[in-house]
Design a protein around this motif. Structure first.
Motif, PDB file in Angstrom:
ATOM      1  N   LYS A  22     -19.546 -16.447 -40.906  1.00 30.74           N
ATOM      2  CA  LYS A  22     -20.430 -17.612 -40.942  1.00 30.74           C
ATOM      3  C   LYS A  22     -21.304 -17.670 -39.692  1.00 30.74           C
ATOM      4  O   LYS A  22     -22.480 -18.034 -39.758  1.00 30.74           O
ATOM      5  CB  LYS A  22     -19.626 -18.904 -41.104  1.00 30.74           C
ATOM      6  CG  LYS A  22     -20.487 -20.100 -41.430  1.00 30.74           C
ATOM      7  CD  LYS A  22     -19.757 -21.213 -42.120  1.00 30.74           C
ATOM      8  CE  LYS A  22     -18.450 -21.595 -41.559  1.00 30.74           C
ATOM      9  NZ  LYS A  22     -18.463 -22.552 -40.483  1.00 30.74           N
ATOM     10  N   GLY A  23     -20.754 -17.279 -38.557  1.00 31.40           N
ATOM     11  CA  GLY A  23     -21.526 -17.249 -37.311  1.00 31.40           C
ATOM     12  C   GLY A  23     -22.719 -16.304 -37.413  1.00 31.40           C
ATOM     13  O   GLY A  23     -23.816 -16.619 -36.945  1.00 31.40           O
ATOM     14  N   GLU A  24     -22.514 -15.166 -38.033  1.00 31.67           N
ATOM     15  CA  GLU A  24     -23.609 -14.202 -38.203  1.00 31.67           C
ATOM     16  C   GLU A  24     -24.661 -14.750 -39.179  1.00 31.67           C
ATOM     17  O   GLU A  24     -25.858 -14.566 -38.963  1.00 31.67           O
ATOM     18  CB  GLU A  24     -23.058 -12.861 -38.720  1.00 31.67           C
ATOM     19  CG  GLU A  24     -22.185 -12.150 -37.702  1.00 31.67           C
ATOM     20  CD  GLU A  24     -21.395 -10.992 -38.295  1.00 31.67           C
ATOM     21  OE1 GLU A  24     -21.181 -10.013 -37.562  1.00 31.67           O
ATOM     22  OE2 GLU A  24     -20.985 -11.066 -39.469  1.00 31.67           O
ATOM     23  N   ILE A  25     -24.202 -15.448 -40.219  1.00 28.63           N
ATOM     24  CA  ILE A  25     -25.134 -16.068 -41.176  1.00 28.63           C
ATOM     25  C   ILE A  25     -25.996 -17.093 -40.443  1.00 28.63           C
ATOM     26  O   ILE A  25     -27.216 -17.124 -40.587  1.00 28.63           O
ATOM     27  CB  ILE A  25     -24.371 -16.753 -42.342  1.00 28.63           C
ATOM     28  CG1 ILE A  25     -23.608 -15.727 -43.173  1.00 28.63           C
ATOM     29  CG2 ILE A  25     -25.318 -17.567 -43.215  1.00 28.63           C
ATOM     30  CD1 ILE A  25     -22.586 -16.330 -44.130  1.00 28.63           C
ATOM     31  N   GLU A  26     -25.351 -17.933 -39.638  1.00 37.99           N
ATOM     32  CA  GLU A  26     -26.059 -18.985 -38.909  1.00 37.99           C
ATOM     33  C   GLU A  26     -27.020 -18.394 -37.876  1.00 37.99           C
ATOM     34  O   GLU A  26     -28.096 -18.946 -37.643  1.00 37.99           O
ATOM     35  CB  GLU A  26     -25.049 -19.924 -38.251  1.00 37.99           C
ATOM     36  CG  GLU A  26     -24.304 -20.758 -39.286  1.00 37.99           C
ATOM     37  CD  GLU A  26     -23.144 -21.565 -38.733  1.00 37.99           C
ATOM     38  OE1 GLU A  26     -22.757 -21.366 -37.556  1.00 37.99           O
ATOM     39  OE2 GLU A  26     -22.609 -22.379 -39.501  1.00 37.99           O
ATOM     40  N   GLN A  27     -26.657 -17.266 -37.300  1.00 39.60           N
ATOM     41  CA  GLN A  27     -27.535 -16.611 -36.332  1.00 39.60           C
ATOM     42  C   GLN A  27     -28.806 -16.116 -37.028  1.00 39.60           C
ATOM     43  O   GLN A  27     -29.902 -16.262 -36.502  1.00 39.60           O
ATOM     44  CB  GLN A  27     -26.800 -15.444 -35.679  1.00 39.60           C
ATOM     45  CG  GLN A  27     -27.544 -14.831 -34.528  1.00 39.60           C
ATOM     46  CD  GLN A  27     -26.707 -13.774 -33.830  1.00 39.60           C
ATOM     47  OE1 GLN A  27     -25.690 -13.324 -34.336  1.00 39.60           O
ATOM     48  NE2 GLN A  27     -27.147 -13.383 -32.654  1.00 39.60           N
ATOM     49  N   ARG A  65     -30.036 -17.326 -40.025  1.00 37.89           N
ATOM     50  CA  ARG A  65     -30.768 -18.481 -40.561  1.00 37.89           C
ATOM     51  C   ARG A  65     -31.287 -19.399 -39.464  1.00 37.89           C
ATOM     52  O   ARG A  65     -32.271 -20.107 -39.671  1.00 37.89           O
ATOM     53  CB  ARG A  65     -29.878 -19.303 -41.499  1.00 37.89           C
ATOM     54  CG  ARG A  65     -29.634 -18.625 -42.826  1.00 37.89           C
ATOM     55  CD  ARG A  65     -29.006 -19.553 -43.852  1.00 37.89           C
ATOM     56  NE  ARG A  65     -29.966 -20.584 -44.235  1.00 37.89           N
ATOM     57  CZ  ARG A  65     -29.661 -21.866 -44.365  1.00 37.89           C
ATOM     58  NH1 ARG A  65     -28.454 -22.300 -44.145  1.00 37.89           N
ATOM     59  NH2 ARG A  65     -30.588 -22.732 -44.713  1.00 37.89           N
ATOM     60  N   GLY A  66     -30.582 -19.481 -38.359  1.00 39.17           N
ATOM     61  CA  GLY A  66     -30.993 -20.355 -37.267  1.00 39.17           C
ATOM     62  C   GLY A  66     -30.551 -21.796 -37.448  1.00 39.17           C
ATOM     63  O   GLY A  66     -30.980 -22.669 -36.700  1.00 39.17           O
ATOM     64  N   VAL A  67     -29.724 -22.064 -38.456  1.00 35.66           N
ATOM     65  CA  VAL A  67     -29.214 -23.425 -38.698  1.00 35.66           C
ATOM     66  C   VAL A  67     -27.751 -23.341 -39.128  1.00 35.66           C
ATOM     67  O   VAL A  67     -27.260 -22.290 -39.531  1.00 35.66           O
ATOM     68  CB  VAL A  67     -30.021 -24.168 -39.798  1.00 35.66           C
ATOM     69  CG1 VAL A  67     -31.435 -24.420 -39.358  1.00 35.66           C
ATOM     70  CG2 VAL A  67     -29.989 -23.418 -41.103  1.00 35.66           C
ATOM     71  N   ASN A  68     -27.070 -24.471 -39.069  1.00 37.60           N
ATOM     72  CA  ASN A  68     -25.689 -24.567 -39.518  1.00 37.60           C
ATOM     73  C   ASN A  68     -25.619 -24.282 -41.019  1.00 37.60           C
ATOM     74  O   ASN A  68     -26.416 -24.812 -41.786  1.00 37.60           O
ATOM     75  CB  ASN A  68     -25.145 -25.966 -39.200  1.00 37.60           C
ATOM     76  CG  ASN A  68     -23.674 -26.094 -39.528  1.00 37.60           C
ATOM     77  OD1 ASN A  68     -23.236 -25.771 -40.620  1.00 37.60           O
ATOM     78  ND2 ASN A  68     -22.921 -26.588 -38.564  1.00 37.60           N
ATOM     79  N   SER A  69     -24.658 -23.468 -41.433  1.00 38.73           N
ATOM     80  CA  SER A  69     -24.543 -23.088 -42.845  1.00 38.73           C
ATOM     81  C   SER A  69     -23.226 -23.514 -43.478  1.00 38.73           C
ATOM     82  O   SER A  69     -22.859 -23.015 -44.543  1.00 38.73           O
ATOM     83  CB  SER A  69     -24.709 -21.568 -42.975  1.00 38.73           C
ATOM     84  OG  SER A  69     -25.986 -21.174 -42.545  1.00 38.73           O
ATOM     85  N   ASP A  70     -22.508 -24.455 -42.848  1.00 40.73           N
ATOM     86  CA  ASP A  70     -21.219 -24.909 -43.378  1.00 40.73           C
ATOM     87  C   ASP A  70     -21.327 -25.387 -44.821  1.00 40.73           C
ATOM     88  O   ASP A  70     -20.554 -24.979 -45.685  1.00 40.73           O
ATOM     89  CB  ASP A  70     -20.638 -26.054 -42.531  1.00 40.73           C
ATOM     90  CG  ASP A  70     -20.159 -25.598 -41.170  1.00 40.73           C
ATOM     91  OD1 ASP A  70     -19.976 -24.382 -40.986  1.00 40.73           O
ATOM     92  OD2 ASP A  70     -19.978 -26.460 -40.295  1.00 40.73           O
TER      93      ASP A  70
END
Length: 186
Positions: free
Chosen positions: A111-116, A118-123
């Motif tokens: 999830k951290g890599e996804i957020e990096q 996208r640049g936003v929280n992806s929860d």
């Protein structure tokens, strides 16, 4: 013995797949703290199968896969298929589609890599994609904190009508936007 019928009915109803007679017997023995003969269970199952064959019910008690399960009668297949089709075609939000695209192309990914990316929280997006069973947890990373690793699920393939991740369009297949800043030089 009608109470036995209702307990067996409840056990079969709440089980997601076929429930074996032996499993039913184990549950009943533990619940009643007494022996429940298999003949009583067989009789109750037979009565329940007969009961649900009546036209008053849209489902029947079927013996399959080594157990018993409630299944919808064939006469109602059309209405159920329409419902399932409508549910499967529910649209994904832009955020969910972005998140799903990143997971599909970069899997396995945390999830951290996804957020990096996208640049936003992806929860929220990850949670919704897990609920829709389009992604699944593939394990834990060896990185700090051992975050969960996500990847696409078999339902993802079905949802998008592909047989393999290799069937996804490749980035080189996308056209370059007309308003791109700068020039690419060879």
């Amino acid at each position: 013995m009608e109470f036995l019928h209702r307990h067996i009915e409840a056990l079969i109803f709440c089980n997601p797949g076929p429930l074996a007679k032996e499993e039913i017997q184990k549950c009943l023995i533990e619940m009643f703290e007494a022996d429940v003969p298999m003949e009583h269970i067989d009789g109750a199952l037979s009565d329940l199968q007969e009961k649900y064959l009546q036209d008053d019910f849209s489902f029947a008690l079927e013996h399959l896969g080594g157990g018993f399960q409630f299944l919808t009668k064939p006469a109602y297949q059309t209405s159920i298929s329409i419902l399932l089709k409508q549910q499967s075609q529910k649209r994904l939000s832009t955020a969910q589609m972005e998140t799903l695209s990143i997971i599909a192309y970069k899997q396995p990914i945390t999830k951290g890599e996804i957020e990096q990316i996208r640049g936003v929280n992806s929860d929220y997006s990850v949670t919704k994609l897990l609920e829709k069973e389009l992604i699944e947890i593939k394990g834990k990373s060896e990185g700090v904190g051992r975050p969960l690793i996500y990847g696409t699920s078999p339902k993802f393939m079905e949802y998008f009508g592909i047989n393999s991740i290799k069937d996804l369009p490749q980035p080189k297949d996308f056209s370059q936007p007309d308003n791109q800043i700068g020039e690419e030089r060879e």
